[in-house]
Design an enzyme around this catalytic site. Sequence first.
Site, PDB file in Angstrom:
ATOM      1  N   ASP A 179      -0.512   5.835  -1.275  1.00 54.49           N
ATOM      2  CA  ASP A 179      -0.164   6.751  -2.503  1.00 54.49           C
ATOM      3  C   ASP A 179      -0.050   8.013  -1.769  1.00 54.49           C
ATOM      4  O   ASP A 179      -0.208   8.214  -0.527  1.00 54.49           O
ATOM      5  CB  ASP A 179      -1.218   6.611  -3.561  1.00 54.49           C
ATOM      6  CG  ASP A 179      -0.369   7.140  -4.842  1.00 54.49           C
ATOM      7  OD1 ASP A 179       0.426   7.699  -4.898  1.00 54.49           O
ATOM      8  OD2 ASP A 179      -0.972   6.638  -5.924  1.00 54.49           O
TER       9      ASP A 179
HETATM   10  C1  NOJ Z   1       1.032   9.528  -7.261  1.00 46.10           C
HETATM   11  C2  NOJ Z   1       0.839   8.334  -8.218  1.00 46.10           C
HETATM   12  O1  NOJ Z   1      -0.714   7.991  -8.173  1.00 46.10           O
HETATM   13  C3  NOJ Z   1       1.742   6.927  -7.850  1.00 46.10           C
HETATM   14  O2  NOJ Z   1       1.543   6.102  -8.900  1.00 46.10           O
HETATM   15  C4  NOJ Z   1       3.108   7.683  -7.896  1.00 46.10           C
HETATM   16  O3  NOJ Z   1       4.016   6.478  -7.633  1.00 46.10           O
HETATM   17  C5  NOJ Z   1       3.334   8.606  -6.631  1.00 46.10           C
HETATM   18  N1  NOJ Z   1       2.452   9.767  -6.900  1.00 46.10           N
HETATM   19  C6  NOJ Z   1       4.657   9.111  -6.393  1.00 46.10           C
HETATM   20  O4  NOJ Z   1       5.173   9.936  -7.405  1.00 46.10           O
END
Ligand code: NOJ
Length: 755
Positions: free
Chosen positions: A286
Amino acid sequence: MKQTIGFIILLLGLASCSGGSVSEEEQFVGDLLAKMTLEEKIGQLNQRTGQWEMTGPAPKNDNSQQLLDDLKNGRVGSMLNVVGADATRKAQKLVVENSRLGIPLIFGYDVIHGQKTMFPIPLGEAASWNPDLAKLSSQIAAKEAAAMGLHWTFAPMLDVGRDARWGRVMEGAGEDAFLGSVFAKARVEGFQGDDLSSELTIAACAKHFAGYAFSESGRDYNVVEIGGESLHNLVLPPFKAATDADVATFMNAFNTIDGMPATASSYLQRTVLKGQWGFDGFVVSDWNSIGEMIEHGAAANLKEAAERAILAGSDMDMEAHAYVGHLKELIEEGAVDIKYIDDAVRRILTIKYRLGLFEDPYRYCDENKEKDLIYTAEHREAARKIARESMVLLKNNNGILPIDKEVKSIAVIGPLADDKDSPLGNWRAQAIPNSAVSLIEGVREAAGSDVKINFAKGCDLSIGKRTFFDFMTINEDDRSGFKEAIRAAKKSDVVLLAIGEDAFQSGEGRSQTDIGLAGLQMELFDEIYKVNKNIVVVLMTGRPVAIPEIAEKATAILETWHAGSEAGHAMADVLFGKYNPSGKLPMTFPRNVGQIPIYYNYKNTGRPGAEGAGQTLWSCFTDSPNSPLYAFGHGLSYTSFTYSDLKISENVISADGNVIVSVTVKNSGDVAGEEVVQLYIQDEVATYARPVIELKGFDKIALAPNESKEVQFSLTNAELGYFHPNGTYMVEPGTFKVMIGGSPSSTLKSSFEIK
Ligand code: NOJ
């Protein structure tokens, strides 16, 4: 570019000549890997955000000149937040035409509930209990995203969530692992279709692996303490379902689980996912979750974080710059074996191969398709159909809904009544701001010219700007619209009161300690109630909300969630009876925040019962019932259904046997309707205590008035066992109760034995 194509043709040629068991894909990827330098390999593991959109805090060392340089020199394998045929073509060109091997980028984006045509938020869509709809919305979202140059969505979010304080429950399928697994499969199949290389499909990403929804106190990014039994029975099943549906990628999670950062969990990523489940795609971290290991206190610096993450099986680094900055050094020092890098690169190249990017890196960047395939009338029609089937009729006293044909005047009141933006939901990708059909628009169209519509907003919900990055300022003072709203209510037969949550009250980073209605909404309700009791609350929320007073006083409540581009039309379809509501809650609505976590499939304590009996020394609250306001599985219809003839094919089976459970369902009302027939079981006595009730099957059926249907379910080894905390799956002997009905509480009961 020319060089790249020549090289690709050569590789494909070699692959097709090769016999034996090596597939063309393996041959291609293996040959390409063999040509790569260590730097080029590490580049493939590096994912960077476009500078023009951010979905996380930007790293301190960001610099656009450096990014251009990295792209040209093969130091980036993927980008997120670059959208549109033109933008993706430009970035792809930089890489393909300048880097030595011209390995194309894979473009990822958060296409969560639509790309331009917005569908209900995933929690709402799960309330339809109709996986075909989730498949359809994902198919359309994929088509629109692919037409905008994208290859990959960071969806579906498969976190089973029991805590409505956590703002991200809007992104998932609710509190149940069985329902979540069915929707996981449907969404993966919708996004990916049968062929990843089709220009109408994109790669999906099962996220967040794992446990993220169990963040303590519902505060986003918080620690997770969960234990093996819950991990295996509650958290992992939807991820397993996505793997079985051939999901191309996984994303790990920000949180620690029992002290271990998910990003550094070799158990989750290597032992379970890539080992036991045989997942052959890749895992992306993430956003900066590798870097955040430092904050967790699980790595002294970015280099140590990189080492832990790669060894644990995190293949691609989203925006931590940890791999590109430190893997080379770690290899050279011998701290990381090259086999880990090779494995990660092979996985990423394989998905790029399956997407057809080596055949044509620009296949998704077509401006004409972008114009023709997006936001079409057909997509909006689907959005309307899905939205209305996602709505849940929580209460309907005196049959106030559907609105009677004799009604002459309707007041449409509330801060969300003319809101064309909130229905678009939180993760709105490329939705056009303020493009949703509002409730008032939908009602005006549906009511016809004989009905007088008295519109008055009453109050605003927020003041000032609403964006992905800012907390909203809630309007606590401005009651200047109350008078007009009261006047409108007074002179109308029925009031439609649109209240709930702004789209930017739920979603990432939006946890709340209070899940009641914000600002002046309760006050507005009370003022309206003084002058007109015929209130239909049209609730728009991104999470279950605690609304005990409204539940008591409103005549009807329709939960519409954030319903997407066609929200107002869909709401009007339900309110005026063009569509008979069929949604059932995928997540429990508590009476108050103190009951959280609250969920239907609880386990008994040693001191159950005594609820409301005013006794101490039992497992109950002194100031609130244990029971929820509205339970998982609850949802009313304009007709009624009767259940009879529950039959179980065998009284006794062996642990690997199965039973067929059947029931007859009759539409005993006056109008056609759809019913979600729900099958629950209880394993009465087990080594590890089992829930008092667990969903193990459901079927949504349509019945004309007086029509009956027999519905059958099969209960097999897959439904009758459970995971011990160490991950071993067991079917244990004993009595299994079977319960069938339209909700967990209105059920026919029977049982059978496993010997
Ligand atoms: C953080 C989020 O937790 C995740 O779900 C998302 O896909 C990413 N950012 C990218 O935007």
